[in-house]
Design a protein around this motif. Structure first.
Motif, PDB file in Angstrom:
ATOM      1  N   UNK A   3       0.815  -1.229   0.000  1.00  0.00           N
ATOM      2  CA  UNK A   3       0.000   0.000   0.000  1.00  0.00           C
ATOM      3  C   UNK A   3       0.846   1.276   0.000  1.00  0.00           C
ATOM      4  N   UNK A   4       1.975   1.223   0.702  1.00  0.00           N
ATOM      5  CA  UNK A   4       2.826   2.429   0.748  1.00  0.00           C
ATOM      6  C   UNK A   4       3.391   2.712  -0.631  1.00  0.00           C
ATOM      7  N   UNK A  10       1.147   6.071  -7.310  1.00  0.00           N
ATOM      8  CA  UNK A  10      -0.124   6.443  -7.950  1.00  0.00           C
ATOM      9  C   UNK A  10      -0.660   7.819  -7.553  1.00  0.00           C
ATOM     10  N   UNK A  11      -0.126   8.427  -6.511  1.00  0.00           N
ATOM     11  CA  UNK A  11      -0.578   9.766  -6.142  1.00  0.00           C
ATOM     12  C   UNK A  11      -0.302  10.742  -7.270  1.00  0.00           C
ATOM     13  N   UNK A  12      -1.253  11.576  -7.564  1.00  0.00           N
ATOM     14  CA  UNK A  12      -1.045  12.634  -8.560  1.00  0.00           C
ATOM     15  C   UNK A  12      -1.539  13.953  -7.993  1.00  0.00           C
ATOM     16  N   UNK A  13      -0.999  15.037  -8.489  1.00  0.00           N
ATOM     17  CA  UNK A  13      -1.520  16.342  -8.095  1.00  0.00           C
ATOM     18  C   UNK A  13      -2.929  16.493  -8.649  1.00  0.00           C
ATOM     19  N   UNK A  14      -3.855  16.873  -7.807  1.00  0.00           N
ATOM     20  CA  UNK A  14      -5.248  17.021  -8.220  1.00  0.00           C
ATOM     21  C   UNK A  14      -5.565  18.517  -8.366  1.00  0.00           C
ATOM     22  N   UNK A  15      -6.089  18.875  -9.531  1.00  0.00           N
ATOM     23  CA  UNK A  15      -6.335  20.292  -9.830  1.00  0.00           C
ATOM     24  C   UNK A  15      -7.789  20.555 -10.196  1.00  0.00           C
ATOM     25  N   UNK A 125       0.479  11.717   0.744  1.00  0.00           N
ATOM     26  CA  UNK A 125       0.328  10.259   0.672  1.00  0.00           C
ATOM     27  C   UNK A 125      -0.797   9.783   1.581  1.00  0.00           C
ATOM     28  N   UNK A 126      -0.895  10.367   2.751  1.00  0.00           N
ATOM     29  CA  UNK A 126      -1.977   9.987   3.669  1.00  0.00           C
ATOM     30  C   UNK A 126      -3.324  10.319   3.042  1.00  0.00           C
ATOM     31  N   UNK A 127      -3.431  11.488   2.429  1.00  0.00           N
ATOM     32  CA  UNK A 127      -4.681  11.884   1.784  1.00  0.00           C
ATOM     33  C   UNK A 127      -5.035  10.897   0.675  1.00  0.00           C
ATOM     34  N   UNK A 128      -4.042  10.540  -0.115  1.00  0.00           N
ATOM     35  CA  UNK A 128      -4.271   9.568  -1.195  1.00  0.00           C
ATOM     36  C   UNK A 128      -4.832   8.266  -0.634  1.00  0.00           C
ATOM     37  N   UNK A 171      -5.249  11.386 -13.447  1.00  0.00           N
ATOM     38  CA  UNK A 171      -3.969  11.474 -14.140  1.00  0.00           C
ATOM     39  C   UNK A 171      -4.049  12.568 -15.193  1.00  0.00           C
ATOM     40  N   UNK A 172      -3.427  13.695 -14.919  1.00  0.00           N
ATOM     41  CA  UNK A 172      -3.492  14.795 -15.866  1.00  0.00           C
ATOM     42  C   UNK A 172      -2.348  14.732 -16.864  1.00  0.00           C
ATOM     43  N   UNK A 173      -1.382  13.915 -16.592  1.00  0.00           N
ATOM     44  CA  UNK A 173      -0.362  13.609 -17.593  1.00  0.00           C
ATOM     45  C   UNK A 173       0.162  12.215 -17.294  1.00  0.00           C
TER      46      UNK A 173
END
Ligand SMILES: Cc1cc2nc3c(=O)[nH]c(=O)nc-3n(C[C@H](O)[C@H](O)[C@H](O)COP(=O)(O)O)c2cc1C
Length: 185
Positions: A3-4, A10-15, A125-128, A171-173
């Motif tokens: 999971x870590x 897999x975390x991505x910046x969310x806009x 990461x925690x938020x993800x 996934x924005x890119x």
């Protein structure tokens, strides 16, 4: 993949955020993850400000964009002038990250910027892991010369982080990273 590792990969910046409110206990869990980041000399030289009031977030967004428009840097001015751009992307929660200015523990080199950055990564990461999106907001810095963004006495505002449920494709890119950035000695 555990999971870590999955969260890291897999975390991505969310806009783009939905209006769905974030539960207080989830915000607390995210903050707790930040507080468990490593810090130089165990100094924990940070403070976190949580904004969850829509009007307050929008007012800060407007001030930050005005500061970007006044920055004199073409690319930043253009972003600030874009009527569609919001520095916090409409997120329902914004966490301000403040770094301690002075040495609190004698003999300890205070590395607030590095320590706060580690905290932000932990929070992302925690938020993800909770199904929440984040974006690290460095552009807020254009506001700091004029506005301390409610930083407590003895602390400098460093960054902001948005938090909320994604409203768009995550996934924005494509998930790729630059090659040739590791040398094995
Ligand atoms: C120090 C720092 C400042 C950043 N500032 C911004 C910002 O102001 N606005 C924004 O949209 N993204 C910002 N980002 C997010 C990066 O653009 C993003 O992490 C990078 O493009 C990699 O994409 P990913 O997070 O989806 O993996 C920042 C990231 C870091 C580490």
């Amino acid at each position: 993949m555990n999971d870590v590792l999955r969260a890291i990969m897999e975390r991505r910046s969310i806009r783009k955020y939905s209006d769905r409110p974030v539960k207080r206990e989830d915000i607390e869990t995210v903050l707790q993850a930040g507080l468990y980041a490593p810090t130089g000399g165990d100094a924990e030289p940070w403070h976190f400000g949580v904004l969850s009031d829509r009007e307050m977030i929008d007012a800060l967004d407007e001030k930050a964009r005005a500061a970007m428009r006044a920055s004199g840097i073409d690319r930043i001015v253009a972003m600030g002038e874009n009527p569609k751009y919001r520095i916090f992307f409409g997120a329902p929660v914004v966490i301000m990250i403040y770094g301690e200015k002075v040495l609190r523990k004698t003999g300890t080199h205070l590395s607030a910027l590095a320590d706060c950055s580690a905290a932000i990564q932990n929070m992302q990461l925690a938020a993800f892991s909770l199904g929440l999106g984040t974006c690290w907001i460095g552009l807020i810095r254009y506001l700091f010369p004029a506005d301390r963004c409610m930083a407590p006495e003895g602390y400098d505002p460093l960054y902001a982080m948005t938090l909320g449920y994604s409203a768009g494709p995550e996934a924005i890119r494509p998930r790729s990273r630059r090659e040739g950035t590791v040398t094995w000695f």
